[in-house]
Design a protein around this motif. Structure first.
Motif, short mmCIF file in Angstrom:
data_model
loop_
_atom_site.label_atom_id
_atom_site.label_comp_id
_atom_site.label_asym_id
_atom_site.label_seq_id
_atom_site.Cartn_x
_atom_site.Cartn_y
_atom_site.Cartn_z
N ARG A 82 0.83 -1.21 0.00
CA ARG A 82 0.00 0.00 0.00
C ARG A 82 0.86 1.26 0.00
NH1 ARG A 82 -4.94 0.89 4.16
NH2 ARG A 82 -3.27 1.05 5.69
N GLU A 86 0.74 4.25 -2.71
CA GLU A 86 0.53 5.66 -2.37
C GLU A 86 1.61 6.54 -2.99
OE1 GLU A 86 -1.97 6.92 -0.98
OE2 GLU A 86 -2.95 5.36 0.20
N SER A 169 -11.50 3.56 7.34
CA SER A 169 -10.52 4.37 6.63
C SER A 169 -10.45 3.98 5.16
CB SER A 169 -9.14 4.22 7.28
OG SER A 169 -8.17 4.98 6.60
N MET A 170 -10.45 2.67 4.88
CA MET A 170 -10.41 2.20 3.49
C MET A 170 -11.66 2.65 2.73
SD MET A 170 -8.98 0.59 0.98
CE MET A 170 -7.71 -0.54 1.59
N SER A 172 -13.51 5.23 3.38
CA SER A 172 -13.43 6.68 3.19
C SER A 172 -12.54 7.00 1.99
CB SER A 172 -12.87 7.36 4.44
OG SER A 172 -13.73 7.15 5.55
N ARG A 173 -11.47 6.22 1.83
CA ARG A 173 -10.58 6.40 0.67
C ARG A 173 -11.33 6.09 -0.63
NH1 ARG A 173 -5.02 6.33 -0.82
NH2 ARG A 173 -5.09 6.85 -3.03
N MET A 176 -13.73 8.93 -1.38
CA MET A 176 -13.01 10.09 -1.94
C MET A 176 -12.78 9.89 -3.44
SD MET A 176 -9.16 11.50 -1.10
CE MET A 176 -8.41 10.16 -2.05
N ASN A 177 -12.39 8.68 -3.84
CA ASN A 177 -12.16 8.41 -5.26
C ASN A 177 -13.46 8.41 -6.05
OD1 ASN A 177 -9.18 7.45 -6.12
ND2 ASN A 177 -9.50 7.06 -3.94
N CYS A 198 -16.57 13.58 3.16
CA CYS A 198 -15.36 12.81 3.48
C CYS A 198 -14.52 13.53 4.54
CB CYS A 198 -14.52 12.58 2.24
SG CYS A 198 -15.20 11.39 1.07
N LEU A 208 -5.12 9.77 5.35
CA LEU A 208 -5.99 10.15 4.25
C LEU A 208 -6.34 11.63 4.29
CD1 LEU A 208 -7.72 9.20 1.83
CD2 LEU A 208 -9.54 8.65 3.48
N LYS A 211 -4.85 14.16 1.77
CA LYS A 211 -5.26 13.86 0.40
C LYS A 211 -6.65 14.43 0.12
CE LYS A 211 -2.52 9.62 0.19
NZ LYS A 211 -1.48 10.20 -0.67
#
Length: 277
Positions: A82, A86, A169-170, A172-173, A176-177, A198, A208, A211
């Motif tokens: 990961r 990133e 957290s994943m 939320s990522r 965001m995408n 987010c 995160l 970002k």
């Protein structure tokens, strides 16, 4: 270190129920925010030692020790992949993401823990979405990948009800995408709505966070709201400096510079117009 948060949360919930406590009871006695306990019991957050210290005497269990029972042994390999991913994303190096994709698929074959398998599969789908978007410009297919990734752990997810759910957290990522793709498919305004959500649900100490700040700054720039673009670039920069996390710091400074220039230019233009009156 990472843990099977779903199984840990289920045990915490079971302990609470067996003691005859509601979530509200535990929060009142411990001083923990109800949303925090809800996230713990739903396996959406790694609780801090301080939080577990406050909950332990109420639930009559050493929760810090209990959490150790749910460690994921293969997590360091996952984290190394990961981190590589990133770094590539921060440098816009999308052409070689297939390397990390293959490494994750290989790791998947060695794992038997369902929770960890779900986490790996979510990251695989996230990478596949990025490749579809950046390499092939297949935006709708990329969005489908992200929605499929979200539904692995939150089956009820949809773009109509996303504000009613609790996210890891994943997740939320992934959300965001999704917002970044919505900017291309639907509108910048809708993308901003999701991105603002987010920033509200992510802990300001999470990796995160900067970002999301960067993407919010860019989104506000597209809408010519430069004060907000500057605000979020500054928040992202503050995070990077405070946590000594310099990945993406140059991008945040770039967004800050653009916002400051445009604000200064607009102010000078306004003064010029006023002087002609």
């Amino acid at each position: 270190m990472y843990y099977n948060l779903q199984a840990f949360g289920e045990e915490v919930r079971s302990i609470r129920i067996n003691l005859g406590f509601t979530q509200k009871d535990v929060c009142k006695l411990s001083g923990i925010h109800e949303d925090t306990l809800r996230k713990i019991e739903n396996g959406k957050v790694i609780p801090t030692q301080k939080t577990l210290d406050l909950l332990s005497p109420i639930l009559k269990k050493d929760l810090n020790q209990l959490l150790l029972n749910y460690r994921l042994n293969n997590y360091p390999a996952f984290e190394e992949i990961r981190n590589r991913l990133e770094s590539k994303i921060d440098r816009d190096e999308y052409q070689t993401l297939s390397v990390e994709l293959d490494d994750l698929k290989a790791l998947l074959h060695t794992e038997s823990n369902t929770y960890f398998i779900n986490l790996i599969n979510q990251l695989i789908l996230l990478i596949e979405s990025i490749i579809l978007n950046k390499k092939y410009s297949k935006i709708n297919e990329a969005l489908d990948k992200l929605i499929a990734a979200m539904k692995i752990t939150t089956p009820e997810f949809s773009l109509n009800n996303y504000k009613n759910l609790i996210y890891s957290s994943m997740e939320s990522r992934i959300l965001m995408n999704i917002a970044l793709l919505i900017n291309k498919i639907e509108s910048t305004e809708k993308s901003l709505e999701i991105m603002e959500f987010c920033i509200q649900i992510v802990d300001p100490n999470e990796k995160l966070y900067p970002k999301i700040c960067y993407n919010l700054s860019y989104t506000y720039h597209r809408l010519d709201i430069h004060e907000s673009a500057l605000k979020y670039s500054d928040l992202g920069i503050d995070y990077c400096i405070q946590h000594r996390d310099y990945n993406g710091l140059n991008l945040l400074y770039f967004r800050k510079g653009v916002a400051e220039y445009l604000l200064s230019h607009n102010y000078s233009t306004l003064l010029h117009h006023l002087s002609q009156l």
